[in-house]
Write an enzyme that holds these catalytic residues in place. Structure first.
Site, PDB file in Angstrom:
ATOM      1  CE  LYS A 208      19.347  72.319 -31.582  1.00 13.60           C
ATOM      2  NZ  LYS A 208      20.487  71.308 -31.981  1.00 13.60           N
ATOM      3  CD  GLU A 214      22.809  81.454 -44.167  1.00 16.27           C
ATOM      4  OE1 GLU A 214      22.321  81.481 -42.977  1.00 16.27           O
ATOM      5  OE2 GLU A 214      24.208  81.170 -44.562  1.00 16.27           O
ATOM      6  N   GLY A 268      21.342  69.743 -35.581  1.00 13.52           N
ATOM      7  CA  GLY A 268      20.313  70.101 -36.974  1.00 13.52           C
ATOM      8  C   GLY A 268      20.381  68.817 -38.093  1.00 13.52           C
ATOM      9  NE  ARG A 269      26.570  66.885 -38.157  1.00 15.38           N
ATOM     10  CZ  ARG A 269      27.049  67.721 -37.345  1.00 15.38           C
ATOM     11  NH1 ARG A 269      26.499  69.025 -37.183  1.00 15.38           N
ATOM     12  NH2 ARG A 269      27.966  67.477 -36.266  1.00 15.38           N
ATOM     13  CD  GLU A 354      27.313  71.037 -40.329  1.00 15.57           C
ATOM     14  OE1 GLU A 354      27.663  71.903 -41.218  1.00 15.57           O
ATOM     15  OE2 GLU A 354      26.419  70.883 -39.594  1.00 15.57           O
ATOM     16  CG  HIS A 385      26.181  58.137 -69.635  1.00 15.01           C
ATOM     17  ND1 HIS A 385      26.457  57.853 -70.979  1.00 15.01           N
ATOM     18  CD2 HIS A 385      25.594  57.420 -69.225  1.00 15.01           C
ATOM     19  CE1 HIS A 385      25.623  56.572 -71.049  1.00 15.01           C
ATOM     20  NE2 HIS A 385      25.064  56.342 -70.050  1.00 15.01           N
ATOM     21  CE  LYS A 513      27.063  79.690 -38.785  1.00 19.40           C
ATOM     22  NZ  LYS A 513      26.140  79.106 -37.462  1.00 19.40           N
TER      23      LYS A 513
HETATM   24  C1  G6Q Z   1      23.853  71.046 -38.605  1.00 22.18           C
HETATM   25  C2  G6Q Z   1      24.009  72.292 -38.329  1.00 22.18           C
HETATM   26  C3  G6Q Z   1      23.614  73.323 -39.599  1.00 22.18           C
HETATM   27  C4  G6Q Z   1      22.112  73.993 -38.797  1.00 22.18           C
HETATM   28  C5  G6Q Z   1      21.848  75.211 -39.881  1.00 22.18           C
HETATM   29  C6  G6Q Z   1      20.793  75.926 -39.467  1.00 22.18           C
HETATM   30  O1  G6Q Z   1      24.064  70.188 -37.803  1.00 22.18           O
HETATM   31  O2  G6Q Z   1      24.063  72.632 -36.950  1.00 22.18           O
HETATM   32  O3  G6Q Z   1      23.382  72.942 -40.521  1.00 22.18           O
HETATM   33  O4  G6Q Z   1      21.217  72.948 -39.220  1.00 22.18           O
HETATM   34  O5  G6Q Z   1      23.108  76.192 -39.570  1.00 22.18           O
HETATM   35  O6  G6Q Z   1      20.662  76.081 -38.233  1.00 22.18           O
HETATM   36  P1  G6Q Z   1      19.197  76.770 -37.768  1.00 22.18           P
HETATM   37  O7  G6Q Z   1      18.265  75.548 -37.575  1.00 22.18           O
HETATM   38  O8  G6Q Z   1      19.592  77.048 -36.034  1.00 22.18           O
HETATM   39  O9  G6Q Z   1      18.598  77.900 -38.546  1.00 22.18           O
END
Ligand code: G6Q
Length: 545
Positions: A208, A214, A268-269, A354, A385, A513
């Site tokens: 986003k 990463e 994001g989530r 989260e 198990h 971070k």
């Molecule tokens: C989710 C968070 C988080 C996000 C990641 C990736 O709700 O905001 O998990 O999706 O940090 O972020 P980007 O899509 O910006 O790389």
């Protein structure tokens, strides 16, 4: 308009629930089962979902009081504010409209006075034609070969949803082979690309912000690899991007036609339904992706329109609050009885923890009660198990969601009854337990003498009275999966509303971070600055390597 700010523990229903808890705390589910005045209230049927909540430590009064709590906390108002696109994510000043991106197209959804439905449908049609072009081989790689593999490069919300859905819908796969790279661990990306053919692999950078360490590190590693194997012009044919940051996408060298936009009102989530789900569409075909959206949309309508007592996400959320805040349960387990849902617990860990792992309420004050459940789990029967011992006989009370399907996906599957007999047996066993009397009888039958029975029996008793929800669904399909995920999303929101917290921000992921980027500079410059003594000595040890 923002969400109301109501301290749940100051409500009348909370006080009543507290008093009621003292009455019901020691009652047995098996006894409650027979005394409930209206047993049908404990089973929620909707479409192909059959949800049994009767194996819970509740009676009619509990349910009624919990429903009162939802009303007193302004849930109805909160739901309509969410769906209307009000700025309910106040700390980030954003609307929360992941529900809009799975619209059936027959409604108007305004953000800042603008109907966003046309642009949602436009993005969807771009996903559709891109998916069809890649699967049919119309769109080819730099050397003219059709793509065979797709790699999603993303993390957190840009990874967990797609990876879970792609695994869940493996049975519905297209001819493309999906891969997911998420961790900044270079070994992860190198392990994945080592067997890939650069000529036939498509990479989708999903971020986003397009600034996530990463994702950008992995994308750069992969771009260098691709350029070394093919040439620099291959980048524009082998990379697609999903992001809101169009400037950074351009700098990376991605062809405009391969760019998919996102909206800042989708967290994001909660974004797998948007172009973040491009890898899902490629992995299972656009038709199935579209069915996933439609299943979620149906659950949205159920959540918006059905009275609370028959509203699945609302009832599940209230039960979760009952255990979290009254029984003081620390965790909840999710146990899907299908291997396809093996990634569901990990996905839910992010979605739930989260969202509701917060300790400041909507007034900006520390909460005086427990929020965010800890979620964990794995598939049945594997987990039987593994950790079921603790659920059956441990000291902790762990409410569980059992998710099972009436029909398997393979016609040739002759084992489904075996799987499902475990599914039903476990919830029954958790509720009924095994009494001392039964244990003694069994041991006698097995030929043990009185002394042996006496020394062994305590270990073989199951106290039972362990609560479960049973979610029995016709079949795992793109549509039912969409409904299931949306159900959990709404459950999260209901809990956040009642706990008076903001479910849609995630400030708690920032501190680590920030520190990591400081530490990285120090490692690269081989110069450690002032950390605490523990961190200093660990960094010194790392640098002396
Ligand atoms: C989710 C968070 C988080 C996000 C990641 C990736 O709700 O905001 O998990 O999706 O940090 O972020 P980007 O899509 O910006 O790389």
């Amino acid at each position: 308009m923002s969400l109301k700010k109501i301290n749940p523990i100051k409500t009348k229903s909370w006080s009543k629930l507290k008093a009621h808890f003292n009455e019901i705390e020691n009652k047995e589910i098996k006894d409650l089962l027979s005394t409930r005045s209206n047993p049908s209230c404990f089973s929620l049927g909707w479409n192909d979902f059959n949800i049994d909540i009767s194996k819970n430590r509740i009676d009619n009064t509990t349910l009624n009081l919990l429903l009162d709590l939802a009303k007193e906390c302004g849930l109805e108002d909160a739901i309509s504010k969410q769906f209307q696109g009000n700025i309910i994510n106040e700390t980030e000043k954003r609307a929360v409209l992941h529900t809009a991106i799975r619209t059936d197209g027959n409604e108007k959804i305004n953000v800042d006075g603008l109907n966003v439905v046309p642009s949602i449908l436009e993005t969807r049609s771009k996903i559709k034609s891109f998916t069809n072009d890649i699967i049919s081989g119309n769109l080819k790689g730099d050397t003219g070969k059709p793509f065979t593999d797709v790699v999603n490069i993303g993390i957190g919300g840009s990874d967990l949803g797609p990876v879970m859905v792609v695994e869940a819908l493996k049975h519905y796969s297209s001819r493309l082979k999906p891969h997911f790279v998420s961790n900044v661990d270079g070994d992860h990306v190198l392990e994945i690309i080592k067997d890939l053919n650069p000529e036939t692999t498509l990479f989708i950078i999903v971020s986003k912000t397009f600034t996530t360490q990463e994702t950008i590190s992995n994308a750069n590693t992969i771009r260098d690899w691709l350029v070394s194997k093919l040439n620099v012009s291959a980048v524009s044919k082998h990379f697609a991007a999903v992001s809101t940051n169009l400037t950074e996408i351009k700098k990376f060298g991605i062809n405009q036609k391969m760019v998919f936009s996102m909206n800042d009102w989708v967290g994001g989530r909660f974004s797998l339904w948007s172009s973040v789900g491009l890898s899902i569409s490629l992995a299972v075909g656009y038709e199935n992706f579209s069915k996933l959206l439609s299943g979620a949309n149906k659950m949205d309508k159920h959540f918006q329109n059905i009275e609370f007592k028959n509203n699945i996400p609302v009832v599940l959320a209230l039960l979760s609050i009952w255990y979290n805040n009254f029984f003081k349960c620390e965790t909840e387990a999710v146990i899907p009885y299908t291997q396809y849902l093996s990634r569901l617990p990990a996905y839910l860990q992010q979605a739930i923890m989260e969202s509701n792992g917060k300790s400041i309420d909507r007034n900006g004050n520390p909460v005086e009660y427990q929020t965010g459940n800890i979620i964990w789990g794995d598939t049945g029967t594997n987990s039987q198990h593994a950790f079921f011992q603790l659920i059956h006989q441990g000291t902790k009370l762990i409410p569980c969601d059992f998710i099972g399907f009436k029909n398997p996906l393979f016609k040739e599957n002759t084992q489904h009854n075996k799987l499902m007999s475990n599914f039903f047996a476990q919830t029954e066993a958790l509720m009924m337990g095994k009494s001392e009397k039964t244990v003694v009888e069994e041991l006698k039958k097995a030929g043990l003498n009185a002394n042996e029975i006496n020394s062994l029996k305590a270990f073989k008793i199951f106290n039972g009275n362990r609560p479960t929800n049973t979610l029995l669904i016709d079949q795992l399909s793109p549509e039912s999966l969409g409904s299931l995920i949306a159900m959990y999303e709404h459950k999260i929101f209901v809990q956040g509303v009642i706990w008076n917290i903001y479910s849609y921000d995630q400030w708690g992921v920032e501190l680590g971070k920030q520190l990591a980027s400081k530490v990285l500079k120090e490692i690269e410059n081989k110069k450690i600055s002032d950390h605490d003594s523990s961190t200093n000595s660990l960094l010194k040890s790392y640098l002396s390597n």
